[in-house]
Scaffold this motif. Sequence first.
Motif, PDB file in Angstrom:
ATOM      1  N   MET A  86       0.690  -1.129   0.053  1.00 34.38           N
ATOM      2  CA  MET A  86      -0.077   0.060  -0.077  1.00 34.38           C
ATOM      3  C   MET A  86       0.917   1.326   0.045  1.00 34.38           C
ATOM      4  SD  MET A  86      -3.262  -0.327  -0.331  1.00 34.38           S
ATOM      5  CE  MET A  86      -4.450  -1.748  -0.020  1.00 34.38           C
ATOM      6  N   GLU A  87       1.902   1.207   0.750  1.00 31.11           N
ATOM      7  CA  GLU A  87       2.861   2.205   1.098  1.00 31.11           C
ATOM      8  C   GLU A  87       3.312   2.735  -0.609  1.00 31.11           C
ATOM      9  OE1 GLU A  87       6.828   3.049   3.115  1.00 31.11           O
ATOM     10  OE2 GLU A  87       5.224   2.194   4.331  1.00 31.11           O
ATOM     11  N   ARG A  88       3.692   1.776  -1.442  1.00 34.21           N
ATOM     12  CA  ARG A  88       4.269   1.720  -2.588  1.00 34.21           C
ATOM     13  C   ARG A  88       3.108   2.573  -3.534  1.00 34.21           C
ATOM     14  NH1 ARG A  88       4.487  -2.788  -6.700  1.00 34.21           N
ATOM     15  NH2 ARG A  88       3.106  -3.731  -4.952  1.00 34.21           N
ATOM     16  N   PHE A  89       1.996   2.085  -3.587  1.00 35.25           N
ATOM     17  CA  PHE A  89       0.838   2.945  -4.267  1.00 35.25           C
ATOM     18  C   PHE A  89       0.688   4.345  -3.554  1.00 35.25           C
ATOM     19  CE2 PHE A  89      -1.085  -1.470  -4.684  1.00 35.25           C
ATOM     20  CZ  PHE A  89      -0.310  -1.651  -5.874  1.00 35.25           C
ATOM     21  N   GLU A  90       0.874   4.637  -2.512  1.00 34.08           N
ATOM     22  CA  GLU A  90       0.869   6.157  -2.114  1.00 34.08           C
ATOM     23  C   GLU A  90       1.954   6.830  -2.675  1.00 34.08           C
ATOM     24  OE1 GLU A  90      -1.071   7.783  -0.029  1.00 34.08           O
ATOM     25  OE2 GLU A  90      -2.468   6.469   0.657  1.00 34.08           O
ATOM     26  N   PHE A 101      -4.121   4.207  -9.257  1.00 32.91           N
ATOM     27  CA  PHE A 101      -3.415   4.355  -7.863  1.00 32.91           C
ATOM     28  C   PHE A 101      -4.517   4.660  -6.840  1.00 32.91           C
ATOM     29  CE2 PHE A 101       0.252   5.031 -10.489  1.00 32.91           C
ATOM     30  CZ  PHE A 101       0.895   3.647 -10.368  1.00 32.91           C
ATOM     31  N   LEU A 102      -5.645   5.482  -7.062  1.00 30.28           N
ATOM     32  CA  LEU A 102      -6.747   5.783  -6.145  1.00 30.28           C
ATOM     33  C   LEU A 102      -7.355   4.444  -6.127  1.00 30.28           C
ATOM     34  CD1 LEU A 102      -7.853   9.110  -7.179  1.00 30.28           C
ATOM     35  CD2 LEU A 102      -7.055   8.424  -4.796  1.00 30.28           C
ATOM     36  N   SER A 103      -7.818   3.584  -7.444  1.00 28.68           N
ATOM     37  CA  SER A 103      -8.479   2.476  -6.940  1.00 28.68           C
ATOM     38  C   SER A 103      -7.508   1.294  -6.207  1.00 28.68           C
ATOM     39  CB  SER A 103      -8.667   2.276  -8.524  1.00 28.68           C
ATOM     40  OG  SER A 103      -9.491   0.727  -8.666  1.00 28.68           O
ATOM     41  N   LYS A 104      -6.351   1.275  -6.673  1.00 27.93           N
ATOM     42  CA  LYS A 104      -5.695   0.302  -5.838  1.00 27.93           C
ATOM     43  C   LYS A 104      -5.631   0.654  -4.475  1.00 27.93           C
ATOM     44  CE  LYS A 104      -3.787  -2.080  -9.207  1.00 27.93           C
ATOM     45  NZ  LYS A 104      -3.948  -3.499  -9.375  1.00 27.93           N
ATOM     46  N   LEU A 105      -5.730   1.725  -4.044  1.00 33.14           N
ATOM     47  CA  LEU A 105      -5.634   2.129  -2.560  1.00 33.14           C
ATOM     48  C   LEU A 105      -7.187   1.935  -2.089  1.00 33.14           C
ATOM     49  CD1 LEU A 105      -3.398   5.266  -2.601  1.00 33.14           C
ATOM     50  CD2 LEU A 105      -3.003   3.009  -1.550  1.00 33.14           C
ATOM     51  N   GLY A 106      -8.251   1.715  -3.004  1.00 29.18           N
ATOM     52  CA  GLY A 106      -9.457   1.698  -2.327  1.00 29.18           C
ATOM     53  C   GLY A 106     -10.245   2.747  -2.083  1.00 29.18           C
ATOM     54  N   ARG A 107      -9.807   3.883  -2.705  1.00 30.26           N
ATOM     55  CA  ARG A 107     -10.175   5.227  -2.302  1.00 30.26           C
ATOM     56  C   ARG A 107     -11.339   5.473  -3.488  1.00 30.26           C
ATOM     57  NH1 ARG A 107      -4.699   8.664  -1.010  1.00 30.26           N
ATOM     58  NH2 ARG A 107      -4.160   7.605   0.836  1.00 30.26           N
ATOM     59  N   PRO A 108     -12.375   6.549  -3.261  1.00 33.95           N
ATOM     60  CA  PRO A 108     -13.262   7.024  -4.506  1.00 33.95           C
ATOM     61  C   PRO A 108     -12.490   7.495  -5.802  1.00 33.95           C
ATOM     62  CG  PRO A 108     -13.540   8.286  -2.380  1.00 33.95           C
ATOM     63  CD  PRO A 108     -12.476   7.206  -2.171  1.00 33.95           C
ATOM     64  N   VAL A 109     -13.106   7.044  -6.793  1.00 31.20           N
ATOM     65  CA  VAL A 109     -12.572   7.496  -8.200  1.00 31.20           C
ATOM     66  C   VAL A 109     -13.397   8.278  -8.630  1.00 31.20           C
ATOM     67  CG1 VAL A 109     -11.359   6.762 -10.377  1.00 31.20           C
ATOM     68  CG2 VAL A 109     -11.016   5.433  -8.412  1.00 31.20           C
ATOM     69  N   HIS A 110     -13.108   9.407  -9.010  1.00 35.22           N
ATOM     70  CA  HIS A 110     -14.111  10.420  -9.552  1.00 35.22           C
ATOM     71  C   HIS A 110     -13.941  10.665 -10.922  1.00 35.22           C
ATOM     72  CE1 HIS A 110     -16.090  11.175  -5.464  1.00 35.22           C
ATOM     73  NE2 HIS A 110     -14.738  11.201  -5.076  1.00 35.22           N
TER      74      HIS A 110
END
Length: 74
Positions: free
Chosen positions: A1-5, A65-74
């Motif tokens: 996860m840190e890598r995706f950040e 990367f937002l998707s990989k982190l489970g955050r909303p994608v707008h």
Amino acid sequence: MERFEKWLVISNAAVLVSFLGLLLTVMLAYPLADALALPVQIAAHMGTLLFAVGVKIAYVARLAFLSKLGRPVH
């Protein structure tokens, strides 16, 4: 996860840099064209195309990367 950040921060920066480059090259290619030599105008037009592609690629990377982190994608 840190890598995706880390990659999310990089893609956000790439969107910003590409957008600023796009603004600069559009200004050089159109309103300031009369003050520039022809080779500079040609480079500005080519830069406009390249920076526009950069914005698109960086934005798609940002969404991935937002998707990989489970955050909303707008």
